[in-house]
Design a protein around this motif. Sequence first.
Motif, PDB file in Angstrom:
ATOM      1  N   TRP A  11       5.325  49.954   4.945  1.00  0.00           N
ATOM      2  CA  TRP A  11       5.040  48.914   3.935  1.00  0.00           C
ATOM      3  C   TRP A  11       4.146  49.461   2.818  1.00  0.00           C
ATOM      4  CZ3 TRP A  11       8.177  45.067   4.082  1.00  0.00           C
ATOM      5  CH2 TRP A  11       8.702  44.589   5.287  1.00  0.00           C
ATOM      6  N   TRP A  12       3.179  50.279   3.207  1.00  0.00           N
ATOM      7  CA  TRP A  12       2.300  50.882   2.185  1.00  0.00           C
ATOM      8  C   TRP A  12       3.086  51.806   1.260  1.00  0.00           C
ATOM      9  CZ3 TRP A  12      -2.356  49.662   0.585  1.00  0.00           C
ATOM     10  CH2 TRP A  12      -3.176  48.910   1.417  1.00  0.00           C
ATOM     11  N   ILE A  14       6.306  51.588   0.485  1.00  0.00           N
ATOM     12  CA  ILE A  14       7.137  50.769  -0.395  1.00  0.00           C
ATOM     13  C   ILE A  14       6.284  50.094  -1.469  1.00  0.00           C
ATOM     14  CG2 ILE A  14       8.596  48.714  -0.470  1.00  0.00           C
ATOM     15  CD1 ILE A  14       9.579  49.432   2.348  1.00  0.00           C
ATOM     16  N   ALA A  15       5.105  49.568  -1.032  1.00  0.00           N
ATOM     17  CA  ALA A  15       4.229  48.894  -1.997  1.00  0.00           C
ATOM     18  C   ALA A  15       3.759  49.852  -3.093  1.00  0.00           C
ATOM     19  CB  ALA A  15       3.039  48.285  -1.265  1.00  0.00           C
ATOM     20  N   LEU A  16       3.399  51.072  -2.701  1.00  0.00           N
ATOM     21  CA  LEU A  16       2.936  52.051  -3.702  1.00  0.00           C
ATOM     22  C   LEU A  16       4.088  52.510  -4.591  1.00  0.00           C
ATOM     23  CD1 LEU A  16       0.542  54.228  -1.486  1.00  0.00           C
ATOM     24  CD2 LEU A  16      -0.104  52.601  -3.284  1.00  0.00           C
ATOM     25  N   VAL A  18       6.770  50.895  -5.465  1.00  0.00           N
ATOM     26  CA  VAL A  18       7.216  49.843  -6.383  1.00  0.00           C
ATOM     27  C   VAL A  18       6.059  49.323  -7.239  1.00  0.00           C
ATOM     28  CG1 VAL A  18       8.244  47.542  -6.538  1.00  0.00           C
ATOM     29  CG2 VAL A  18       9.079  49.172  -4.829  1.00  0.00           C
ATOM     30  N   GLY A  19       4.934  49.065  -6.608  1.00  0.00           N
ATOM     31  CA  GLY A  19       3.826  48.402  -7.304  1.00  0.00           C
ATOM     32  C   GLY A  19       3.147  49.256  -8.362  1.00  0.00           C
ATOM     33  N   ALA A  57      -4.059  54.929  -5.974  1.00  0.00           N
ATOM     34  CA  ALA A  57      -2.781  55.064  -5.276  1.00  0.00           C
ATOM     35  C   ALA A  57      -2.785  56.268  -4.335  1.00  0.00           C
ATOM     36  CB  ALA A  57      -1.650  55.193  -6.300  1.00  0.00           C
ATOM     37  N   ALA A  65      -0.981  55.058   4.170  1.00  0.00           N
ATOM     38  CA  ALA A  65       0.415  55.414   4.387  1.00  0.00           C
ATOM     39  C   ALA A  65       0.523  56.599   5.348  1.00  0.00           C
ATOM     40  CB  ALA A  65       1.104  55.740   3.066  1.00  0.00           C
TER      41      ALA A  65
END
Length: 474
Positions: A11-12, A14-16, A18-19, A57, A65
Amino acid sequence: MTDAFQDGWAWWVIALAVGVPVLLVVLTEVIGTLVRRNNPVAGPLRLLRNWVVPAGALLALLAFAIQSPADQVWVRVVATVFGFLVILLVLSAFNVALFANAEPGSWRDRIPTIFVEIARLALVVVGLALLFSWVWGADVGGLITALGVTSIVIGLALQNAVGGVISGLLLLFEQPFKIGDWLDAAGVKGRVVEVNWRAVHIQTGAGIQIVPNSTLSGASFTNMSEPEGPYLATTPVSFSTDDPPHEVMALLLEIADALPMRLPERRASVNYSGSGAYGVSIPVTGPADAGQALSTYLSWLWYAARRRGFALDGDSTDPLAEPQRLVEAMTVIAPTLHLREEDTESLLSSAHLERFGIGETVLPAGIIPDQVKIVVSGRAILALDIDGGRIEFATAEKGDLIGQTALTRERTQAVTIAGEILTVVVIPLATVDDLIRSRPKLAAEIGESLELKRALAADTLAGLGVDRRRLLDR
């Protein structure tokens, strides 16, 4: 894959993935809008986009991550860099919030930059100390104690020098004066040309006088440029006690009010303190004009006092009063008036010589003269006062007449001023009338001269786009 999502690191990632790009794009658009509006908030946001977000990040990638141990060196290094960038971001945001839009004259606008820099340095040091203590577990208490003792020792050793710097910083913060103001401080009078941490540089007219800030902060001084408005240039003058005080005061006011440096809406003032002593106050724009105003005033007063027969500074001697000077002047004006030998005696008994200083008014506009002046030496300038400005259109040289309108009983249209040190023969109107009656050619020449000057004035006005009726209305 299921384990990856259960552990949370997927999840981390994917979040990094995309975000972070989305956040960078949004920040870029916001920064572009703020830059076009010249908004200072663009500075902190640029720091956030270029440094803080990438460093954050990377820290999130390592710590959450990849799930690297917190005590790993690379994690600590990245955390330290990220913490330092956050400190800079917070300080930049506070700087924009407090000082970027400070109103002129407010404490935020007056505070010296050095104060802001010192406070920023102190906050950075404290922030780094806390950061190293949190990330690396460092004991910074001993370092702070050592720095405190060292600063005390250095302060005691340099207390005189530091005192001057502190005085300068306080002056910069309070701002009792600014560059260009005129000060009367510690016996030094002049214009401020530089203010630094150690001293104030004052231009006195005879060089740059450097006054230490510690001297200014420990003594009183006068800011002659505050409050804004008229400044009074004052000077004492003295005359003989035989000169009538009211006539002298009238002369002093006449000369002062004729000064071009005087504020048009304010009149000069004169006070008499007895024993031939007077004080003159001339309103000017500021201290910068005072020196020139007083210099011009005193030089004009010298000529005017001798024309009136007053004893300025107790001396009424005027070389022009010598009879031989008038006899010599008759040879200069003889061709102008077509004089015969028998005319000289009558002119010597009625005429006299006068002298005017450079810029002095020889004949004002709007009056009917009761005498005629003929230039013996020097040069006079004829000018028109239009809309607060003075337009020159002719000159009167050696042998020329000034005040011909006395013969036609008309008001003067132009003002006549001395372009150089000017000497004239002053002849009463009745004497000139007698000469004209016996010399028709003289009357014609005077009429032609008068018409020529009127034509020159009209042509000058026409060239400037001014209606000729403005001249005829005078």
